[in-house]
Design an enzyme around this catalytic site. Structure first.
Site, PDB file in Angstrom:
ATOM      1  N   ASN A  62       0.825  -1.205   0.000  1.00 37.75           N
ATOM      2  CA  ASN A  62       0.000   0.000   0.000  1.00 37.75           C
ATOM      3  C   ASN A  62       0.862   1.259   0.000  1.00 37.75           C
ATOM      4  O   ASN A  62       1.899   1.320   0.659  1.00 37.75           O
ATOM      5  CB  ASN A  62      -1.027   0.001   1.146  1.00 37.75           C
ATOM      6  CG  ASN A  62      -0.456  -0.291   2.516  1.00 37.75           C
ATOM      7  OD1 ASN A  62       0.515  -1.013   2.655  1.00 37.75           O
ATOM      8  ND2 ASN A  62      -1.071   0.287   3.529  1.00 37.75           N
ATOM      9  N   GLU A  64       0.431   5.175   0.652  1.00 39.73           N
ATOM     10  CA  GLU A  64      -0.468   6.201   1.184  1.00 39.73           C
ATOM     11  C   GLU A  64       0.000   7.595   0.764  1.00 39.73           C
ATOM     12  O   GLU A  64       1.078   7.761   0.191  1.00 39.73           O
ATOM     13  CB  GLU A  64      -0.546   6.061   2.710  1.00 39.73           C
ATOM     14  CG  GLU A  64      -1.140   4.717   3.101  1.00 39.73           C
ATOM     15  CD  GLU A  64      -1.375   4.543   4.601  1.00 39.73           C
ATOM     16  OE1 GLU A  64      -0.879   5.368   5.393  1.00 39.73           O
ATOM     17  OE2 GLU A  64      -2.052   3.567   4.962  1.00 39.73           O
ATOM     18  N   CYS A  73      -4.246   0.718  -2.482  1.00 37.08           N
ATOM     19  CA  CYS A  73      -4.060  -0.551  -1.781  1.00 37.08           C
ATOM     20  C   CYS A  73      -2.968  -1.401  -2.437  1.00 37.08           C
ATOM     21  O   CYS A  73      -2.734  -1.311  -3.647  1.00 37.08           O
ATOM     22  CB  CYS A  73      -5.342  -1.370  -1.815  1.00 37.08           C
ATOM     23  SG  CYS A  73      -6.704  -0.676  -0.897  1.00 37.08           S
ATOM     24  N   GLU A  75      -2.984  -4.567  -3.205  1.00 35.19           N
ATOM     25  CA  GLU A  75      -3.446  -5.491  -4.250  1.00 35.19           C
ATOM     26  C   GLU A  75      -3.479  -4.797  -5.605  1.00 35.19           C
ATOM     27  O   GLU A  75      -3.055  -5.339  -6.625  1.00 35.19           O
ATOM     28  CB  GLU A  75      -4.853  -6.017  -3.935  1.00 35.19           C
ATOM     29  CG  GLU A  75      -4.956  -6.821  -2.654  1.00 35.19           C
ATOM     30  CD  GLU A  75      -5.278  -5.980  -1.417  1.00 35.19           C
ATOM     31  OE1 GLU A  75      -4.761  -4.847  -1.318  1.00 35.19           O
ATOM     32  OE2 GLU A  75      -6.035  -6.468  -0.564  1.00 35.19           O
ATOM     33  N   CYS A 112     -10.182  -5.226   0.235  1.00 30.38           N
ATOM     34  CA  CYS A 112     -11.299  -4.270   0.251  1.00 30.38           C
ATOM     35  C   CYS A 112     -12.165  -4.446  -0.999  1.00 30.38           C
ATOM     36  O   CYS A 112     -11.766  -5.103  -1.973  1.00 30.38           O
ATOM     37  CB  CYS A 112     -10.778  -2.837   0.352  1.00 30.38           C
ATOM     38  SG  CYS A 112     -10.234  -2.139  -1.215  1.00 30.38           S
ATOM     39  N   CYS A 115     -10.622  -3.423  -4.432  1.00 30.97           N
ATOM     40  CA  CYS A 115      -9.633  -4.402  -4.905  1.00 30.97           C
ATOM     41  C   CYS A 115     -10.328  -5.665  -5.405  1.00 30.97           C
ATOM     42  O   CYS A 115      -9.936  -6.248  -6.414  1.00 30.97           O
ATOM     43  CB  CYS A 115      -8.630  -4.732  -3.806  1.00 30.97           C
ATOM     44  SG  CYS A 115      -7.516  -3.368  -3.451  1.00 30.97           S
TER      45      CYS A 115
HETATM   46  N1  THU Z   1      -5.317  -1.489   2.337  1.00 30.15           N
HETATM   47  C1  THU Z   1      -4.770  -2.308   1.391  1.00 30.15           C
HETATM   48  O1  THU Z   1      -3.623  -2.120   0.988  1.00 30.15           O
HETATM   49  N2  THU Z   1      -5.523  -3.325   0.915  1.00 30.15           N
HETATM   50  C2  THU Z   1      -6.802  -3.573   1.282  1.00 30.15           C
HETATM   51  O2  THU Z   1      -7.419  -4.477   0.743  1.00 30.15           O
HETATM   52  C3  THU Z   1      -7.436  -2.775   2.324  1.00 30.15           C
HETATM   53  C4  THU Z   1      -6.645  -1.663   2.877  1.00 30.15           C
HETATM   54  C5  THU Z   1      -4.517  -0.371   2.829  1.00 30.15           C
HETATM   55  C6  THU Z   1      -5.023   0.989   2.420  1.00 30.15           C
HETATM   56  C7  THU Z   1      -4.466   1.873   3.494  1.00 30.15           C
HETATM   57  O3  THU Z   1      -3.166   2.258   3.135  1.00 30.15           O
HETATM   58  C8  THU Z   1      -4.400   0.976   4.716  1.00 30.15           C
HETATM   59  O4  THU Z   1      -4.514  -0.359   4.243  1.00 30.15           O
HETATM   60  C9  THU Z   1      -5.501   1.226   5.729  1.00 30.15           C
HETATM   61  O5  THU Z   1      -6.753   1.191   5.130  1.00 30.15           O
END
Ligand code: THU
Length: 166
Positions: A62, A64, A73, A75, A112, A115
């Site tokens: 991920n 940010e 994310c 994925e 999520c 994704c």
């Molecule tokens: N996140 C992912 O990388 N994948 C997911 O399927 C759900 C959430 C990340 C996004 C963000 O950087 C952190 O997790 C918190 O939501």
């Protein structure tokens, strides 16, 4: 009126040690990728490892951003890179895991909704089941043999072919 139901299939392993070697290695690569995530805001590091049909493994984590919605994310970072480089490949499997500084994650984390939608479309395009291997930092591993088990009723390209001029 008629009522219908559907069933979803998932497999649980007590730990990563029970996995087949390829799945185990994919999960370990996802974990290594999680460690390199750029997650200064959530401090929740997610890693994804994508196994392509040509044997290549593509990693992502991920990313940010101070403007929160600009982040992405793990994925989708991995899948978008994989398909930007290898547009004709298929995804055989994807492993997803996460690391937290707050507490040890001892349950499988599922991707999520956004994704899942992306994963479901790549699975459909490839006409090949995508195996998804999910684990926290330790503990049980959940495996599904197709995205249909994680996202029934995904939004389909067919809807656009049928109902949109796009
Ligand atoms: N996140 C992912 O990388 N994948 C997911 O399927 C759900 C959430 C990340 C996004 C963000 O950087 C952190 O997790 C918190 O939501």
């Amino acid at each position: 009126m008629k009522k219908e139901s559907l069933s979803l299939e998932m497999i649980f392993f007590d730990s990563e040690k029970e996995l087949e070697t390829d799945d185990f290695q994919l999960l370990m690569q996802a974990r290594a990728a999680a460690g390199k995530a750029y997650a200064p805001y959530s401090r929740f590091r997610v890693g994804a490892a994508v196994l392509l049909s040509n044997g290549l493994i593509i990693l992502g984590n991920n990313q940010e951003n101070a403007a929160y919605p600009s982040g992405l994310c793990a994925e989708r970072v991995a899948l978008f890179y994989a398909f930007s480089m290898y547009p004709d490949e298929k995804v055989v499997a994807i492993a997803v895991t996460a690391l937290s500084e707050k507490a040890v994650i001892n349950e499988p984390l599922t991707p999520c909704g956004s994704c899942r939608q992306v994963m479901a479309e790549y699975e459909k395009k490839a006409d090949l089941n995508m195996r998804v291997i999910m684990q926290g930092q330790e503990g049980p591993v959940m495996v599904v043999e197709s995205m249909k088990n994680l996202l029934p009723f995904s939004f389909l390209d067919e809807y656009l072919f049928k109902y949109s001029d796009e």
